[in-house]
Design a protein around this motif. Structure first.
Motif, PDB file in Angstrom:
ATOM      1  N   GLY A  58       1.195  -1.319   0.025  1.00 53.15           N
ATOM      2  CA  GLY A  58      -0.024  -0.227   0.518  1.00 53.15           C
ATOM      3  C   GLY A  58       1.064   0.981   0.246  1.00 53.15           C
ATOM      4  N   THR A  59       0.173   2.301  -1.055  1.00 52.63           N
ATOM      5  CA  THR A  59       1.109   3.310  -0.772  1.00 52.63           C
ATOM      6  C   THR A  59      -0.137   4.775  -1.128  1.00 52.63           C
ATOM      7  OG1 THR A  59       3.180   4.247  -2.311  1.00 52.63           O
ATOM      8  CG2 THR A  59       2.071   3.482  -3.243  1.00 52.63           C
ATOM      9  N   PHE A  60       0.604   5.703  -1.193  1.00 50.80           N
ATOM     10  CA  PHE A  60      -0.026   7.434  -1.570  1.00 50.80           C
ATOM     11  C   PHE A  60       0.793   7.415  -2.450  1.00 50.80           C
ATOM     12  CE2 PHE A  60       3.026   8.791   1.355  1.00 50.80           C
ATOM     13  CZ  PHE A  60       4.051   9.360   1.100  1.00 50.80           C
ATOM     14  N   THR A  61      -0.207   7.928  -2.588  1.00 54.25           N
ATOM     15  CA  THR A  61       0.397   8.866  -4.573  1.00 54.25           C
ATOM     16  C   THR A  61       0.930  10.376  -4.164  1.00 54.25           C
ATOM     17  OG1 THR A  61      -0.630   7.506  -5.815  1.00 54.25           O
ATOM     18  CG2 THR A  61       0.354   9.129  -6.845  1.00 54.25           C
ATOM     19  N   TRP A  62       2.516  10.567  -4.934  1.00 55.32           N
ATOM     20  CA  TRP A  62       3.167  11.846  -4.841  1.00 55.32           C
ATOM     21  C   TRP A  62       2.889  12.405  -5.684  1.00 55.32           C
ATOM     22  CZ3 TRP A  62       4.014  13.606   0.396  1.00 55.32           C
ATOM     23  CH2 TRP A  62       5.483  14.655   0.231  1.00 55.32           C
ATOM     24  N   ASP A  63       3.153  13.713  -5.697  1.00 54.81           N
ATOM     25  CA  ASP A  63       3.665  14.858  -7.416  1.00 54.81           C
ATOM     26  C   ASP A  63       2.830  14.531  -7.699  1.00 54.81           C
ATOM     27  OD1 ASP A  63       5.369  16.343  -8.064  1.00 54.81           O
ATOM     28  OD2 ASP A  63       7.239  15.406  -8.016  1.00 54.81           O
ATOM     29  N   PRO A  68       5.907   7.005  -3.788  1.00 54.79           N
ATOM     30  CA  PRO A  68       7.303   7.909  -3.204  1.00 54.79           C
ATOM     31  C   PRO A  68       8.299   7.462  -2.772  1.00 54.79           C
ATOM     32  CG  PRO A  68       5.302   7.643  -2.335  1.00 54.79           C
ATOM     33  CD  PRO A  68       5.284   6.972  -3.107  1.00 54.79           C
ATOM     34  N   ASP A  69       9.379   8.358  -2.578  1.00 50.21           N
ATOM     35  CA  ASP A  69      10.575   7.737  -3.172  1.00 50.21           C
ATOM     36  C   ASP A  69      11.245   6.722  -1.889  1.00 50.21           C
ATOM     37  OD1 ASP A  69      11.802   9.402  -4.854  1.00 50.21           O
ATOM     38  OD2 ASP A  69      12.544  10.828  -3.284  1.00 50.21           O
ATOM     39  N   GLU A  70      10.482   6.294  -0.708  1.00 47.36           N
ATOM     40  CA  GLU A  70      10.879   5.102   0.539  1.00 47.36           C
ATOM     41  C   GLU A  70      10.055   4.161  -0.326  1.00 47.36           C
ATOM     42  OE1 GLU A  70      10.257   9.034   2.794  1.00 47.36           O
ATOM     43  OE2 GLU A  70       9.108   8.188   0.952  1.00 47.36           O
ATOM     44  N   MET A  71       9.104   3.855  -0.855  1.00 46.11           N
ATOM     45  CA  MET A  71       8.458   2.752  -1.751  1.00 46.11           C
ATOM     46  C   MET A  71       9.602   2.099  -2.769  1.00 46.11           C
ATOM     47  SD  MET A  71       5.978   0.607  -1.838  1.00 46.11           S
ATOM     48  CE  MET A  71       4.872   0.599  -1.387  1.00 46.11           C
ATOM     49  N   LYS A  72       9.907   3.182  -3.267  1.00 47.57           N
ATOM     50  CA  LYS A  72      10.938   2.622  -4.365  1.00 47.57           C
ATOM     51  C   LYS A  72      12.179   2.588  -3.170  1.00 47.57           C
ATOM     52  CE  LYS A  72       9.792   6.523  -7.694  1.00 47.57           C
ATOM     53  NZ  LYS A  72      10.542   7.926  -8.372  1.00 47.57           N
ATOM     54  N   ASP A  73      12.176   2.604  -2.423  1.00 41.10           N
ATOM     55  CA  ASP A  73      13.792   2.275  -1.962  1.00 41.10           C
ATOM     56  C   ASP A  73      13.290   0.573  -1.280  1.00 41.10           C
ATOM     57  OD1 ASP A  73      14.910   4.619  -2.202  1.00 41.10           O
ATOM     58  OD2 ASP A  73      14.327   5.207  -0.451  1.00 41.10           O
ATOM     59  N   PHE A  74      11.974   0.198  -0.795  1.00 37.33           N
ATOM     60  CA  PHE A  74      11.265  -0.746   0.000  1.00 37.33           C
ATOM     61  C   PHE A  74      11.310  -1.725  -1.230  1.00 37.33           C
ATOM     62  CE2 PHE A  74       7.216  -3.152   0.122  1.00 37.33           C
ATOM     63  CZ  PHE A  74       7.199  -4.225   0.992  1.00 37.33           C
ATOM     64  N   VAL A  75      11.093  -1.636  -2.595  1.00 39.49           N
ATOM     65  CA  VAL A  75      11.271  -2.189  -3.646  1.00 39.49           C
ATOM     66  C   VAL A  75      12.190  -2.988  -3.839  1.00 39.49           C
ATOM     67  CG1 VAL A  75      10.203  -2.668  -6.487  1.00 39.49           C
ATOM     68  CG2 VAL A  75       8.151  -1.724  -4.898  1.00 39.49           C
ATOM     69  N   ARG A  76      13.159  -2.288  -4.280  1.00 35.43           N
ATOM     70  CA  ARG A  76      14.434  -2.249  -4.254  1.00 35.43           C
ATOM     71  C   ARG A  76      15.387  -3.447  -3.091  1.00 35.43           C
ATOM     72  NH1 ARG A  76      14.477   2.708  -6.707  1.00 35.43           N
ATOM     73  NH2 ARG A  76      15.737   4.248  -4.968  1.00 35.43           N
ATOM     74  N   GLY A 103      -2.001   6.820  -8.656  1.00 37.06           N
ATOM     75  CA  GLY A 103      -1.003   6.673 -10.330  1.00 37.06           C
ATOM     76  C   GLY A 103       0.297   5.734  -9.982  1.00 37.06           C
ATOM     77  N   ALA A 104       0.364   6.059  -8.106  1.00 36.25           N
ATOM     78  CA  ALA A 104       1.877   5.053  -8.040  1.00 36.25           C
ATOM     79  C   ALA A 104       0.825   3.815  -8.150  1.00 36.25           C
ATOM     80  CB  ALA A 104       2.002   5.006  -6.150  1.00 36.25           C
ATOM     81  N   VAL A 105      -0.204   3.228  -7.438  1.00 36.08           N
ATOM     82  CA  VAL A 105      -1.237   2.179  -7.555  1.00 36.08           C
ATOM     83  C   VAL A 105      -0.680   1.550  -8.726  1.00 36.08           C
ATOM     84  CG1 VAL A 105      -3.076   0.508  -7.479  1.00 36.08           C
ATOM     85  CG2 VAL A 105      -2.335   2.727  -5.737  1.00 36.08           C
ATOM     86  N   ASP A 106      -1.513   2.433  -9.837  1.00 34.54           N
ATOM     87  CA  ASP A 106      -0.949   1.814 -11.170  1.00 34.54           C
ATOM     88  C   ASP A 106       1.015   1.243 -11.728  1.00 34.54           C
ATOM     89  OD1 ASP A 106      -3.708   2.407 -12.011  1.00 34.54           O
ATOM     90  OD2 ASP A 106      -3.660   3.639 -12.071  1.00 34.54           O
ATOM     91  N   LYS A 107       1.414   2.011 -11.023  1.00 38.59           N
ATOM     92  CA  LYS A 107       3.192   1.319 -11.343  1.00 38.59           C
ATOM     93  C   LYS A 107       3.035   0.480 -10.422  1.00 38.59           C
ATOM     94  CE  LYS A 107       3.829   6.511 -12.499  1.00 38.59           C
ATOM     95  NZ  LYS A 107       4.417   7.909 -12.137  1.00 38.59           N
ATOM     96  N   LEU A 108       2.899   0.837  -9.359  1.00 34.68           N
ATOM     97  CA  LEU A 108       3.543  -1.061  -8.735  1.00 34.68           C
ATOM     98  C   LEU A 108       2.706  -2.624  -8.973  1.00 34.68           C
ATOM     99  CD1 LEU A 108       3.567   0.233  -4.781  1.00 34.68           C
ATOM    100  CD2 LEU A 108       5.022  -0.231  -5.903  1.00 34.68           C
TER     101      LEU A 108
END
Length: 151
Positions: A58-63, A68-76, A103-108
């Motif tokens: 689960g994530t919010f969508t940013w900017d 969000p960068d924290e979600m990208k870090d988690f994925v990495r 949009g972050a939901v769609d990207k993930l």
């Protein structure tokens, strides 16, 4: 012997909206007989996801539609692409309208090749949106196909 099903809900939340969705998902899963762990992204070591039957991210969508960068870090940090990922998130249509909403939901979903559509909640899941969360979880547990769900 009956195998107990395990799920983990990994979420990122600043305002508390995505966390509220995560809590509702947990309630539904527990009521359905799942053992559920919660992991707030950015706090502590990432759990071993290979021990779970279902993974909820689960994530919010940013900017304006960004992850969000924290979600990208988690994925990495995960380091691989599990095939049992279900994605949910909160967003706000006032920042970019429907085209950028969650949009972050769609990207993930796309990144993980998730076969089930994402759950998109406008800000808080309170009120009528609680039923939207319930319907989504029921669909996930039946492992059927759905359309993007949002209110």
């Amino acid at each position: 012997m009956l195998k107990l099903m395990r799920a983990i809900i990994c979420f990122l939340s600043y305002s508390g909206n995505t966390e509220e969705v995560a809590e509702l998902i947990k309630e539904q899963l527990v009521a359905s007989g799942y053992i559920v762990d919660m992991y707030m992204i950015g706090f502590g070591v990432v759990p071993d996801l290979s021990t779970y039957d279902k993974l909820f991210f689960g994530t919010f969508t940013w900017d304006r539609g960004s992850t969000p960068d924290e979600m990208k870090d988690f994925v990495r940090e995960i380091g691989y692409k599990p095939d049992n990922v279900y994605v949910f998130g909160s967003g706000d249509t006032q920042f970019g309208g429907n085209d950028l909403f969650c949009g972050a939901v769609d990207k993930l979903r796309k990144f993980y090749n998730s076969t089930y559509e994402g759950l998109k909640i406008e800000q808080s899941p309170r009120g009528s949106q609680e039923k939207t969360v319930t319907n989504w979880i029921e669909g996930v547990l039946k492992n059927g196909k759905s359309k993007n769900i949002r209110t």
